[in-house]
Design an enzyme around this catalytic site. Structure first.
Site, short mmCIF file in Angstrom:
data_model
loop_
_atom_site.label_atom_id
_atom_site.label_comp_id
_atom_site.label_asym_id
_atom_site.label_seq_id
_atom_site.Cartn_x
_atom_site.Cartn_y
_atom_site.Cartn_z
N HIS A 61 0.87 -1.19 0.00
CA HIS A 61 0.00 0.00 0.00
C HIS A 61 0.90 1.23 0.00
CE1 HIS A 61 1.09 -0.55 4.20
NE2 HIS A 61 0.41 0.50 4.61
N ASP A 65 5.81 4.57 5.03
CA ASP A 65 6.77 3.59 5.57
C ASP A 65 6.93 2.37 4.66
OD1 ASP A 65 4.13 2.97 6.44
OD2 ASP A 65 4.87 1.75 8.11
N ASP A 206 0.37 -4.70 7.52
CA ASP A 206 -0.57 -3.59 7.65
C ASP A 206 -2.00 -4.05 7.38
OD1 ASP A 206 1.97 -2.44 7.81
OD2 ASP A 206 1.17 -0.48 7.26
#
Ligand SMILES: [Zn+2]
Ligand SMILES: [Zn+2]
Length: 303
Positions: A61, A65, A206
């Site tokens: 995504h 980070d 994530d």
């Protein structure tokens, strides 16, 4: 043989001695990377792996980070005189996001090809890698990836002799080629047995745990999964920010019946993840606390 490296294990921000979570694989002279946050190229350099053969970069995504290290890596690949095209794979918006980052890395000696995934799951085959992208559950669109190396069936000399296939074609058929001849076509299924077990690695970060993750990770030789929080009372935070605790990741590993779990994407507030090892191993015994630069060589199983 498939070489795997977990380049970094941090989430949100790089720390001294903890680079951001990123994955690199090497197979048959072609390298594949998943995610490259700030500092990832330093992690590659520390590992001593080469930038030039990176043929594929996948993104889970577009949070910083996981992608802000891209311009630097592209420039380094350019300086390594790479000229072969680079394929990028990521959720919808990939080309727009990369072009925005390319403002500071405009001139590259190689072409970039984009594959934007927008279905719940999608399969892409490149350079011997079979890449399955599958949607996960984060606060923006996010995908996990399963990387498979397929293994063809065993070659049968008897079958080849029986069909009177000239020996000069055997090795090509073994590699899966079809060979036309006067009067027909020799195909590899004439001489190969059923496909054998290949190598399977799943990388997922994530996200909240989902059924789809367990399905895609099923029977993986290695499952690399986020564990943002180790303290059990951080479950509310994990739910709020759409991440996982160690225990949720371990439960997924158990449900998916994987061989080994490596945890990664630790919160910067988590200073000593290894203190929770015993606790998380109660749920899934083959849990390893991921460390920067952790490497494994995965081979086809002996028969
Ligand atoms: Zn992240
Ligand atoms: Zn994120």
């Amino acid at each position: 043989m498939l070489d795997i490296c977990l380049l970094g294990t941090g989430g949100m921000m790089p720390l001294p001695n903890r680079w951001l979570t990123s994955f690199m694989a090497r197979y048959n002279g072609s390298s594949l990377m998943i995610d490259c946050g700030e500092g990832t190229q330093i992690a590659v350099k520390e590992k001593g792996w080469s930038f030039k053969p990176i043929d594929i970069i996948c993104f889970t995504h577009y949070h910083a980070d996981h992608i802000s290290g891209l311009p630097g890596i592209l420039l380094t690949m350019g300086n390594a005189e790479r000229t072969e095209p680079l394929t990028m794979i990521g959720p919808k918006g990939l080309e727009r996001v990369v072009n925005a980052l390319r403002v500071i890395a405009p001139e590259l000696p190689f072409e970039i090809r984009y594959i934007e995934v927008d279905k719940p799951s999608q399969t892409i085959e490149l350079n011997g890698y079979v890449i399955h992208a599958f949607r996960v559950n984060h606060n923006i669109t996010c995908y996990g990836y399963t990387i498979e190396i397929k293994r063809a069936g065993r070659f049968s000399v008897e079958a080849a002799r029986e069909r009177e296939i000239p020996q000069m074609y055997w090795s090509r058929l073994q590699k899966g080629e079809s060979i036309p001849y006067e009067g027909g076509v020799y195909t590899s299924d004439m001489v190969l047995g059923p496909p054998r077990k290949g190598i399977k690695v799943t990388y997922c970060t994530d996200t909240r745990p989902t059924v789809s993750i367990a399905e895609h990770a099923r029977e993986s030789d290695l499952f690399i999964c986020e564990g943002m929080y180790a303290e059990k009372d951080k479950i509310a935070k994990a739910k709020q920010y759409k991440h996982m605790t160690f225990y949720e990741a371990a439960k997924l590993a158990k449900d998916a019946n994987v061989k080994e779990l490596w945890l990664t994407h630790y919160s910067p507030s988590l200073v000593r993840p290894e203190e929770y090892k015993k606790e998380v191993q109660k749920i899934f015994e083959n849990t390893v606390l991921g460390k920067d630069g952790k490497t494994v060589e995965l081979d086809f199983e002996e028969e």
